[in-house]
Motif scaffolding. Sequence first.
Motif, mmCIF file in Angstrom:
data_model
loop_
_atom_site.group_PDB
_atom_site.id
_atom_site.type_symbol
_atom_site.label_atom_id
_atom_site.label_comp_id
_atom_site.label_asym_id
_atom_site.label_seq_id
_atom_site.Cartn_x
_atom_site.Cartn_y
_atom_site.Cartn_z
ATOM 1 N N ALA B 56 37.074 41.658 44.659
ATOM 2 C CA ALA B 56 36.610 42.950 44.218
ATOM 3 C C ALA B 56 38.398 43.843 44.537
ATOM 4 O O ALA B 56 38.341 45.627 44.186
ATOM 5 N N VAL B 57 38.273 44.507 45.784
ATOM 6 C CA VAL B 57 39.668 45.042 46.064
ATOM 7 C C VAL B 57 40.272 44.291 45.103
ATOM 8 O O VAL B 57 40.911 44.969 44.095
ATOM 9 N N LEU B 58 41.325 43.506 44.549
ATOM 10 C CA LEU B 58 41.552 42.890 43.260
ATOM 11 C C LEU B 58 42.183 43.376 41.524
ATOM 12 O O LEU B 58 42.915 43.687 41.801
ATOM 13 N N ARG B 59 40.720 42.904 42.133
ATOM 14 C CA ARG B 59 40.001 43.049 40.689
ATOM 15 C C ARG B 59 40.202 44.378 40.320
ATOM 16 O O ARG B 59 41.327 44.928 38.895
ATOM 17 N N ALA B 60 39.937 45.411 41.048
ATOM 18 C CA ALA B 60 40.178 46.883 41.185
ATOM 19 C C ALA B 60 41.365 47.172 40.831
ATOM 20 O O ALA B 60 42.105 48.509 39.598
ATOM 21 N N LEU B 61 42.193 46.735 41.329
ATOM 22 C CA LEU B 61 43.957 47.747 41.222
ATOM 23 C C LEU B 61 44.401 46.603 40.579
ATOM 24 O O LEU B 61 45.780 47.721 39.871
ATOM 25 N N VAL B 62 44.047 45.514 40.151
ATOM 26 C CA VAL B 62 44.972 44.931 38.479
ATOM 27 C C VAL B 62 44.147 46.192 37.756
ATOM 28 O O VAL B 62 45.469 45.784 36.621
ATOM 29 N N ALA B 63 43.046 46.055 37.911
ATOM 30 C CA ALA B 63 42.684 47.384 36.491
ATOM 31 C C ALA B 63 43.462 48.582 36.540
ATOM 32 O O ALA B 63 43.633 49.038 35.061
ATOM 33 N N ALA B 82 42.077 37.109 40.133
ATOM 34 C CA ALA B 82 41.654 38.496 40.163
ATOM 35 C C ALA B 82 42.088 38.852 38.472
ATOM 36 O O ALA B 82 41.909 40.435 38.838
ATOM 37 N N GLY B 83 42.441 38.436 37.703
ATOM 38 C CA GLY B 83 43.289 38.922 36.123
ATOM 39 C C GLY B 83 44.815 39.353 36.653
ATOM 40 O O GLY B 83 44.850 40.040 35.678
ATOM 41 N N ALA B 84 45.206 39.021 37.682
ATOM 42 C CA ALA B 84 46.514 39.482 37.654
ATOM 43 C C ALA B 84 47.895 39.165 36.611
ATOM 44 O O ALA B 84 47.299 37.880 37.127
#
Lengths: 392, 392
Positions: B56-63, B82-84
């Motif tokens: 969840a941390v990685l996804r938010a940072l990717v966004a 995470a979508g990076a």
Amino acid sequence: MSTTLDRIRGFLAEHDPPTPCLVIDVDTVLERYRTLAATFEGSRVQYAVKANPEPAVLRALVAAGASFDVASPAEIELCLAAGAAPETLSYGNTVKKPADIAFAHRAGVREYVVEAESDLVNVAERAPGAEVSVRLLVEAPASVTPFGRKFGCAADQAVPLLLRAAELGLDPAGVSFHVGSQQLDTGAWDLAIASAAKVFTATAEHGVPLRRLNVGGGISVAYTGPAPAPADYAAAIGAALREHLPGQEPEVVLEPGRAIVAEAGLIRCEVVLVSRKSADDPERWVYLDVGRYNGLAETENEAIAYRLEVVTDHSTADGPVIIAGPTCDGDDVLYQRTPYRLPLSLRPGDRIDILSAGAYTASYSSVAFNGIPPLRTYCIHSIHEGRPPSAE
Amino acid sequence: MSTTLDRIRGFLAEHDPPTPCLVIDVDTVLERYRTLAATFEGSRVQYAVKANPEPAVLRALVAAGASFDVASPAEIELCLAAGAAPETLSYGNTVKKPADIAFAHRAGVREYVVEAESDLVNVAERAPGAEVSVRLLVEAPASVTPFGRKFGCAADQAVPLLLRAAELGLDPAGVSFHVGSQQLDTGAWDLAIASAAKVFTATAEHGVPLRRLNVGGGISVAYTGPAPAPADYAAAIGAALREHLPGQEPEVVLEPGRAIVAEAGLIRCEVVLVSRKSADDPERWVYLDVGRYNGLAETENEAIAYRLEVVTDHSTADGPVIIAGPTCDGDDVLYQRTPYRLPLSLRPGDRIDILSAGAYTASYSSVAFNGIPPLRTYCIHSIHEGRPPSAE
């Protein structure tokens, strides 16, 4: 007859598992257990599960008649799943929640170690009628991995706790202590047994005779340096018992962990990088794929200096090295003060065996620090038991 | 507007999960990232995934547009999941096997950090044409968790490595260094940037101009003591760049981990035992259900002194304590030199919050030391994003 190393290296040669991995030779676990049980004849040998909780290790020890020192509900479950009778388990951790005590009681665990009144009261409520021992804080010459003052209480607390245990309807069984893991000084037990004997005398004077003395762990293993033999420990502990508890012959309980599993295990790892920090640096840095966070936690402060053997053939010329683990963490350096030397021809991809690595390794591994998985363990069994060496 | 603590404590009050647990407020992660990105405008903010790899941390940072510093194939997989975009990842660990490089290359990772020739040759073979930076070993005033000499090489190695990178068909991008995590001295970057500038000049003289300067991590967080603000770091780093690389304006990369996630996390734990070792002991020992082996690895040598808040109401009278974790390990003592005081009325069952615990906690947890499970993590999201606070 094949040796531990032969069997483990035979398994590694045949299966070539990815590195790093820990291989435990279950035959050696049994042999070490039987040696200790024979050397300390008449004592109860209670394996400290925390040293290595692999199911195959526990099953073998159950079959050999061992008892178990457990630290948590999960360790109780592991022992029961391995076939241990609940009455062979002792809940040795003095840090436990009421729910943990209730869990142990339901599972049939009868003995609990305590060091504070609130815990004693919890035991009386959640495990009525249980046997309790009080852990004594003892002075001991420094072990390689000392406990400091974390566990146990002074005799001025132990005596009233045992008397209170009797009042609460518990069975005050005795006293336990621990002189520190990898205790190289066999004399460390003398002072501790003298303290314990005073507690025996004081409670008996109050009408509460004790019968059990748990002399803890501490029996050492030879890593790079020598260690006393089990018989040396047995002689020193026996002499202290005769001196400080003459004519009493309490039930003696030992809690070895390291002494049973360390020599049964070998970690095979790989050299990932060899570098010099600058052109004129006298030492090379050797980075392995195993380090403090995926199996070698006991290299903290270089407490345990494992014996390393390079698997690949090399020229005999060697030179000084600093040895480090694979993470991006500055603390993940294994040896920079302990003088290690490795072949000058050492290269990335070379394999290294870390000997006597069966205790306090895999179960300390971090879940995924730096994304590195925990240390994989394979347990092999001897052909002497009618099976080919096999892993699980 | 609700604060980080409000939101996390609201979640804990509503769900009352078993302790110990770590709760990460993803809004706070984003806010810290945005603050750093705004403060260091024009620089690339590359999150050090090792600090907290929660999806969840990685996804938010990717966004939010972050880049990522990864240490292993597993961290690459987490970022991509995470979508990076792979071109936002930099493989910062200088300890990597050829297979790891090949994995990263197949995944689309373009930048690699090296410090030794064998690694550089591996990168050239397994990730042809990649951008490479060389990590420089720099002198820096001690950080709270210093790297020692584990990573990087001296300038006398960095220059030939970068020239060799060009010969090998790689793209020599620049230089990286790290002044140590939780670096409280903003002046630490000056000497490091001066060294890096010399490498820039030397390679340019050989016809290999560099364009990128990775100034690493080290931006601190206030635990029990104060820490400089991001703007203080930005001012110090900016001044050093202008002084040592006048007119050059390289691409500047930052690698914060702690500064992005620490303050977003809180560990809620429980007091399991309170005891005095003897009747006249001035200090009480307080044993928590969380310790060095299930989340608080950075209390080693008392490096990080977390702020503790007792959740339960207590009288205001307090006294000195030694704080320890739940395992049977003598090293699992959190604070015995750092002076902590806790209420005299503290009892087993009381809850304690450990503040700013979002970095370097859960992912360090041991798999099962003493049978204790790794630290559980819950990530909560703000209602500002149109969702009620929820865990995953």
